[in-house]
Design a protein around this motif. Structure first.
Motif, mmCIF file in Angstrom:
data_model
loop_
_atom_site.group_PDB
_atom_site.id
_atom_site.type_symbol
_atom_site.label_atom_id
_atom_site.label_comp_id
_atom_site.label_asym_id
_atom_site.label_seq_id
_atom_site.Cartn_x
_atom_site.Cartn_y
_atom_site.Cartn_z
ATOM 1 N N PHE A 271 28.584 52.954 31.991
ATOM 2 C CA PHE A 271 29.411 52.413 30.904
ATOM 3 C C PHE A 271 30.449 53.429 30.442
ATOM 4 O O PHE A 271 31.655 53.230 30.630
ATOM 5 N N ILE A 272 30.004 54.530 29.859
ATOM 6 C CA ILE A 272 30.954 55.516 29.326
ATOM 7 C C ILE A 272 31.832 56.094 30.437
ATOM 8 O O ILE A 272 33.051 56.205 30.274
ATOM 9 N N PHE A 273 31.222 56.447 31.566
ATOM 10 C CA PHE A 273 31.982 57.092 32.641
ATOM 11 C C PHE A 273 33.118 56.211 33.173
ATOM 12 O O PHE A 273 34.268 56.661 33.212
ATOM 13 N N PRO A 274 32.867 54.956 33.576
ATOM 14 C CA PRO A 274 33.994 54.159 34.074
ATOM 15 C C PRO A 274 34.939 53.676 32.986
ATOM 16 O O PRO A 274 36.159 53.641 33.184
ATOM 17 N N VAL A 275 34.394 53.304 31.825
ATOM 18 C CA VAL A 275 35.216 52.685 30.780
ATOM 19 C C VAL A 275 36.101 53.708 30.064
ATOM 20 O O VAL A 275 37.274 53.432 29.763
ATOM 21 N N SER A 280 40.883 56.715 31.959
ATOM 22 C CA SER A 280 41.858 57.592 31.298
ATOM 23 C C SER A 280 42.971 58.024 32.247
ATOM 24 O O SER A 280 44.084 58.351 31.797
ATOM 25 N N ILE A 281 42.712 58.037 33.556
ATOM 26 C CA ILE A 281 43.757 58.455 34.511
ATOM 27 C C ILE A 281 44.886 57.433 34.569
ATOM 28 O O ILE A 281 46.055 57.796 34.371
ATOM 29 N N PRO A 282 44.611 56.136 34.834
ATOM 30 C CA PRO A 282 45.734 55.187 34.820
ATOM 31 C C PRO A 282 46.327 54.954 33.436
ATOM 32 O O PRO A 282 47.479 54.516 33.319
ATOM 33 N N LEU A 283 45.591 55.273 32.376
ATOM 34 C CA LEU A 283 46.086 55.022 31.019
ATOM 35 C C LEU A 283 46.867 56.197 30.430
ATOM 36 O O LEU A 283 47.873 55.993 29.736
ATOM 37 N N TYR A 284 46.403 57.444 30.695
ATOM 38 C CA TYR A 284 46.972 58.587 29.971
ATOM 39 C C TYR A 284 47.488 59.729 30.848
ATOM 40 O O TYR A 284 48.106 60.650 30.318
ATOM 41 N N LEU A 307 38.174 60.213 43.793
ATOM 42 C CA LEU A 307 36.938 60.983 43.742
ATOM 43 C C LEU A 307 36.025 60.495 42.619
ATOM 44 O O LEU A 307 34.804 60.372 42.789
ATOM 45 N N LEU A 308 36.621 60.194 41.472
ATOM 46 C CA LEU A 308 35.830 59.674 40.358
ATOM 47 C C LEU A 308 35.258 58.295 40.692
ATOM 48 O O LEU A 308 34.112 57.980 40.320
ATOM 49 N N CYS A 309 36.023 57.494 41.403
ATOM 50 C CA CYS A 309 35.537 56.164 41.800
ATOM 51 C C CYS A 309 34.378 56.274 42.795
ATOM 52 O O CYS A 309 33.453 55.459 42.769
ATOM 53 N N ILE A 310 34.434 57.277 43.680
ATOM 54 C CA ILE A 310 33.327 57.501 44.620
ATOM 55 C C ILE A 310 32.045 57.787 43.847
ATOM 56 O O ILE A 310 30.965 57.264 44.176
ATOM 57 N N LEU A 311 32.152 58.611 42.807
ATOM 58 C CA LEU A 311 30.980 58.890 41.978
ATOM 59 C C LEU A 311 30.434 57.621 41.349
ATOM 60 O O LEU A 311 29.219 57.403 41.310
ATOM 61 N N GLU A 312 31.323 56.764 40.860
ATOM 62 C CA GLU A 312 30.857 55.536 40.209
ATOM 63 C C GLU A 312 30.192 54.589 41.200
ATOM 64 O O GLU A 312 29.216 53.918 40.864
#
Length: 345
Positions: A271-275, A280-284, A307-312
């Motif tokens: 929840f916290i990690f993806p949301v 935050s990368i595409p937003l900020y 890389l973050l998506c691979i973790l998720e």
């Protein structure tokens, strides 16, 4: 091929160049090696001097219950048993193989197999005890440092003023050095202890995490990197403590801590990690002129996002295993029986 070329370019640039204006090469990279050495040394000393003696004393397979104390359901009568004993006594003397009985509930295992099972169980306990201690220490350090920063580290400030107006504090440098050494140790431990079914997934996870730690350190994405690391340290202490309790035959404690682990894992990683973190990368992650951070480099921008998506993706896979264990436990009306990832369970 283009991905491989981009990866090589990242590695070369990460070693020879940095967007993090607060890092000095090579002075700020020596501590990475020192903390790596520290965690490996701590692992060796603590496991040998503390956890292995505990395992030798308290961890073993349950003792077999004598047949006379087992269930009496469908057991032969005393007269039948005596008759059978008389008629087969001669045959029993001539053969070393014990008579087979459909009513025999408990079969004593060879001493060699028992010793092997105890050895594997103790190694699992030592592994889990070390990970539990490691995760508790790093989680406390990570969240203490994050909460003590002068400017709140939240999604809207991950990339605010990057890189000119951001300053990496000595505490954040320390956190990165500790994290790099810790996860390097985690990677090595995969090859030391009995392999688990998700060995490949864990290997990919640790490699991905080390890449994120190193490149967010050198490229100056240390605010988001610190939060990613801290979130990943939250759930694991509960899992490892649950496994230790199971190996020590404390079933109720194991069930409670596994439940806490499942809850914290879902909230922190699914929840916290993806949301709040990945989004935050595409937003900020943009400069004031609207160009991609860093300096319009799409390969770096989307590379970190990937890389973050691979973790998720790995988080989703592991949470499916957690749900499987929980459902099995509820439907069987029993307790958690072991680590579902173990190859021999």
């Amino acid at each position: 091929m283009s991905i491989a070329i981009a990866g090589v370019r990242w590695i070369v640039e990460g070693i020879t160049y940095t967007f993090n204006k607060d890092l000095k090469w090579p002075d700020d990279f020596y501590p990475l090696l020192l903390w790596l050495l520290f965690w490996f040394s701590a692992h060796e000393v603590v496991t040998r001097k503390i956890f292995r003696p505990i395992a030798e004393k308290y961890v073993s397979e349950p003792t077999e219950v004598p047949p006379e104390k087992s269930t009496k359901l469908d057991a032969p009568s005393e007269t039948d048993a005596t008759l059978r004993k008389r008629t087969s006594s001669k045959k029993a003397e001539e053969s070393a193989v014990p008579e087979k009985s459909e009513n025999k509930v408990f079969v004593e295992e060879p001493k060699e197999d028992k010793a092997r099972m105890n050895k594997n169980l103790r190694r699992k306990f030592v592994r889990s005890a070390w990970f539990c201690l490691n995760y508790i220490i790093t989680a406390v350090i990570a969240w203490t440092i994050i909460m003590s920063e002068s400017e709140p580290i939240i999604p809207t400030t991950f990339f605010k003023g990057w890189p000119e107006k951001q300053t990496m504090s000595p505490n954040l440098k320390l956190l990165y050095q500790i994290a790099f050494g810790s996860y390097s140790n985690h990677l090595a431990v995969l090859f030391i202890y009995p392999k688990q079914k998700d060995f490949l997934e864990m290997f990919i996870h640790h490699i991905t995490t080390l890449l994120l730690i190193y490149f967010s350190y050198t490229w100056g994405f240390y605010r988001i990197g610190a939060v990613v690391y801290a979130l990943h340290e939250l759930a694991d202490p509960f899992l490892e403590f649950a496994k230790c309790s199971l190996y020590l035959k404390r079933q109720t404690v194991a069930d409670v801590f596994f439940g806490l682990f499942a809850l914290v894992f879902f909230v922190s990683r699914n929840f916290i990690f993806p949301v709040y973190v990945i989004s935050s990368i595409p937003l900020y992650a943009y400069h004031e002129d609207g160009s991609l951070i860093p300096f319009g480099r799409a390969d770096v921008h989307y590379g970190f996002f990937a890389l973050l998506c691979i973790l998720e993706i790995l988080h989703i896979f592991w949470f499916s295993l957690i749900v499987k264990v929980a459902l099995t436990t509820v439907l069987s009306k029993g307790g958690v029986e072991g680590d579902i990832r173990d190859e021999d369970e």
